[in-house]
Design an enzyme around this catalytic site. Structure first.
Site, PDB file in Angstrom:
ATOM      1  N   ASP A 157      31.076  16.766  50.656  1.00 14.68           N
ATOM      2  CA  ASP A 157      29.990  17.223  49.794  1.00 14.68           C
ATOM      3  C   ASP A 157      29.015  16.064  49.615  1.00 14.68           C
ATOM      4  O   ASP A 157      29.293  15.123  48.867  1.00 14.68           O
ATOM      5  CB  ASP A 157      30.531  17.673  48.431  1.00 14.68           C
ATOM      6  CG  ASP A 157      29.480  18.375  47.594  1.00 14.68           C
ATOM      7  OD1 ASP A 157      28.283  18.057  47.755  1.00 14.68           O
ATOM      8  OD2 ASP A 157      29.836  19.238  46.775  1.00 14.68           O
ATOM      9  N   GLU A 209      27.714  43.972  51.275  1.00 15.18           N
ATOM     10  CA  GLU A 209      29.011  43.732  50.654  1.00 15.18           C
ATOM     11  C   GLU A 209      29.463  44.989  49.918  1.00 15.18           C
ATOM     12  O   GLU A 209      28.809  45.363  48.933  1.00 15.18           O
ATOM     13  CB  GLU A 209      28.921  42.542  49.683  1.00 15.18           C
ATOM     14  CG  GLU A 209      28.708  41.234  50.400  1.00 15.18           C
ATOM     15  CD  GLU A 209      28.576  40.043  49.479  1.00 15.18           C
ATOM     16  OE1 GLU A 209      28.772  38.910  49.943  1.00 15.18           O
ATOM     17  OE2 GLU A 209      28.260  40.233  48.278  1.00 15.18           O
ATOM     18  N   ASP A 225      35.429  36.935  52.223  1.00 16.97           N
ATOM     19  CA  ASP A 225      35.167  37.694  50.997  1.00 16.97           C
ATOM     20  C   ASP A 225      33.685  37.975  50.801  1.00 16.97           C
ATOM     21  O   ASP A 225      33.323  38.851  50.025  1.00 16.97           O
ATOM     22  CB  ASP A 225      35.697  36.916  49.785  1.00 16.97           C
ATOM     23  CG  ASP A 225      35.556  37.694  48.486  1.00 16.97           C
ATOM     24  OD1 ASP A 225      36.032  38.851  48.437  1.00 16.97           O
ATOM     25  OD2 ASP A 225      34.965  37.165  47.518  1.00 16.97           O
ATOM     26  N   ILE A 243      35.129  24.951  42.052  1.00 17.41           N
ATOM     27  CA  ILE A 243      36.077  25.717  42.860  1.00 17.41           C
ATOM     28  C   ILE A 243      36.736  24.838  43.907  1.00 17.41           C
ATOM     29  O   ILE A 243      37.950  24.877  44.099  1.00 17.41           O
ATOM     30  CB  ILE A 243      35.380  26.923  43.512  1.00 17.41           C
ATOM     31  CG1 ILE A 243      34.859  27.876  42.435  1.00 17.41           C
ATOM     32  CG2 ILE A 243      36.322  27.651  44.465  1.00 17.41           C
ATOM     33  CD1 ILE A 243      33.973  28.987  42.949  1.00 17.41           C
ATOM     34  N   ARG A 276      29.341  32.239  49.987  1.00 18.38           N
ATOM     35  CA  ARG A 276      28.224  33.144  50.142  1.00 18.38           C
ATOM     36  C   ARG A 276      28.130  33.592  51.600  1.00 18.38           C
ATOM     37  O   ARG A 276      28.330  32.792  52.523  1.00 18.38           O
ATOM     38  CB  ARG A 276      26.897  32.469  49.741  1.00 18.38           C
ATOM     39  CG  ARG A 276      26.683  32.381  48.234  1.00 18.38           C
ATOM     40  CD  ARG A 276      26.530  33.750  47.600  1.00 18.38           C
ATOM     41  NE  ARG A 276      26.292  33.714  46.172  1.00 18.38           N
ATOM     42  CZ  ARG A 276      27.241  33.760  45.252  1.00 18.38           C
ATOM     43  NH1 ARG A 276      28.521  33.815  45.613  1.00 18.38           N
ATOM     44  NH2 ARG A 276      26.941  33.756  43.968  1.00 18.38           N
ATOM     45  N   HIS A 315      33.666  40.786  48.361  1.00 13.42           N
ATOM     46  CA  HIS A 315      33.126  39.882  47.332  1.00 13.42           C
ATOM     47  C   HIS A 315      33.891  40.097  46.023  1.00 13.42           C
ATOM     48  O   HIS A 315      33.297  40.316  44.962  1.00 13.42           O
ATOM     49  CB  HIS A 315      31.629  40.100  47.118  1.00 13.42           C
ATOM     50  CG  HIS A 315      30.946  38.912  46.506  1.00 13.42           C
ATOM     51  ND1 HIS A 315      29.620  38.629  46.700  1.00 13.42           N
ATOM     52  CD2 HIS A 315      31.417  37.924  45.695  1.00 13.42           C
ATOM     53  CE1 HIS A 315      29.290  37.536  46.040  1.00 13.42           C
ATOM     54  NE2 HIS A 315      30.375  37.088  45.416  1.00 13.42           N
TER      55      HIS A 315
END
Length: 317
Positions: free
Chosen positions: A167, A264, A258, A147, A234, A283
């Site tokens: 990352d 959620e 989201d 993503i 998350r 979500h």
């Protein structure tokens, strides 16, 4: 025939494909309450798979989850019982990328706030409700996986954004097979050095002990005034109380959220929902018709592959 229980609502493509190859029992079938008795495999999306659930499952050999998140599956318990667990990473990457861009633009241009005002018939003095342009701004992408790379490419190509990527675990198979090589970007190795440089941060990491509240008070304070936060990864990766205070106090411009820490969708009394420059979704980032069809079919195919002795594309236990 093998018995497969579909324990969440799925697009019909997967269960229909399985129907001629196995006995399929759906979550709304009364028999699903006793799936532990005879399930060879289960398809899940949101249902937790605890150690107790697996201990009760007498014949269970495989669990395949739609999507990448596996926090609700006890992988140690699965391994102890010899249950294969697989997921479907990357299949919803394009849909989540689109939602990331949509949330970023909705926040930066105050779309939610202005839409509510127009519908309510409120007077609008437009100079008092100016948005923030994203063209050419600096976007921090945390998480360089399926993503993250699409998000970086989209912001760079569509809006000419400068991309900072972080990352610590990302390592391409080879330089020739690195999807980031085609994207103008700077890889940042010190997360603390990232915050002061960005105009917008987009988070794409799993929830772990390391990533929980990785974006908190100190990190928000280190960002320039007027920065935007987008979280489609998350709930819990962003400290929601700290984010609320930073937006309320005028330091952070707004946020597109989201995924949520407790529920959620969140309860209507959630503090973030009281802020005009917060755009909230339940979500739903992976929720396109195309993605749900492809994901459902892949879950079904992977599950049958495991039950027939094959190796899934993405095994997590």
């Amino acid at each position: 025939m093998k018995k497969i229980y579909v324990l969440d609502a799925f697009h019909p493509a997967g269960p229909q494909w399985l129907a001629s190859r196995a006995e399929v029992i759906h979550f709304n079938d009364p028999r699903s309450a006793n799936w532990h008795e005879d399930a060879d495999g289960v398809m899940i999306r949101m249902k937790p798979m605890t150690a107790d659930e697996m201990q009760r499952a007498k014949k269970l050999r495989a669990i395949v989850k739609q999507g990448v998140g596996i926090e609700a599956i006890d992988l140690k318990a699965a391994a102890a019982k010899g249950i294969v667990v697989a997921n479907t990473p990357g299949i919803n990457a394009d849909a989540v990328c689109e939602m990331t861009l949509a949330l970023a633009l909705a926040v930066s241009r105050r779309l939610g706030q202005l839409d509510r005002m127009v519908r309510a018939g409120d007077p609008i003095e437009r100079p008092k409700f100016l948005g923030i342009a994203l063209q050419g701004k600096t976007v921090g992408v945390i998480g360089m996986g399926n993503i993250g790379v699409r998000v970086a490419a989209t912001f760079q190509a569509a809006l000419g954004c400068k991309i900072l990527a972080y990352d610590p675990f990302y390592q391409p198979a080879s330089p020739a097979r690195d999807p980031w090589a085609a994207i103008p970007h700077e890889r940042v190795h010190d997360l603390a050095a990232l915050w002061p440089r960005l105009d917008l941060v987009s988070v794409h990491v799993p929830l772990t002990d390391v990533t929980r509240h990785m974006l908190g008070r100190a990190e928000l304070a280190a960002m320039p005034p007027g920065a935007i936060v987008v979280n489609v990864s998350r709930g819990g990766v962003v400290d929601e109380q700290a984010l609320y205070e930073s937006i309320r106090d005028g330091h952070t411009f707004g946020a597109g959220i989201d995924v949520w820490e407790e529920r959620e969708p969140p309860d209507a009394s959630h503090p973030l929902l009281s802020l005009p420059t917060v755009v909230a979704t339940p979500h739903a980032a992976g929720g396109t018709r195309e993605t749900q069809e492809m994901a459902s079919l892949q879950v079904a195919q992977e599950l049958l592959k495991i039950l027939e002795g094959g190796e899934p594309l993405s095994r997590v236990a």
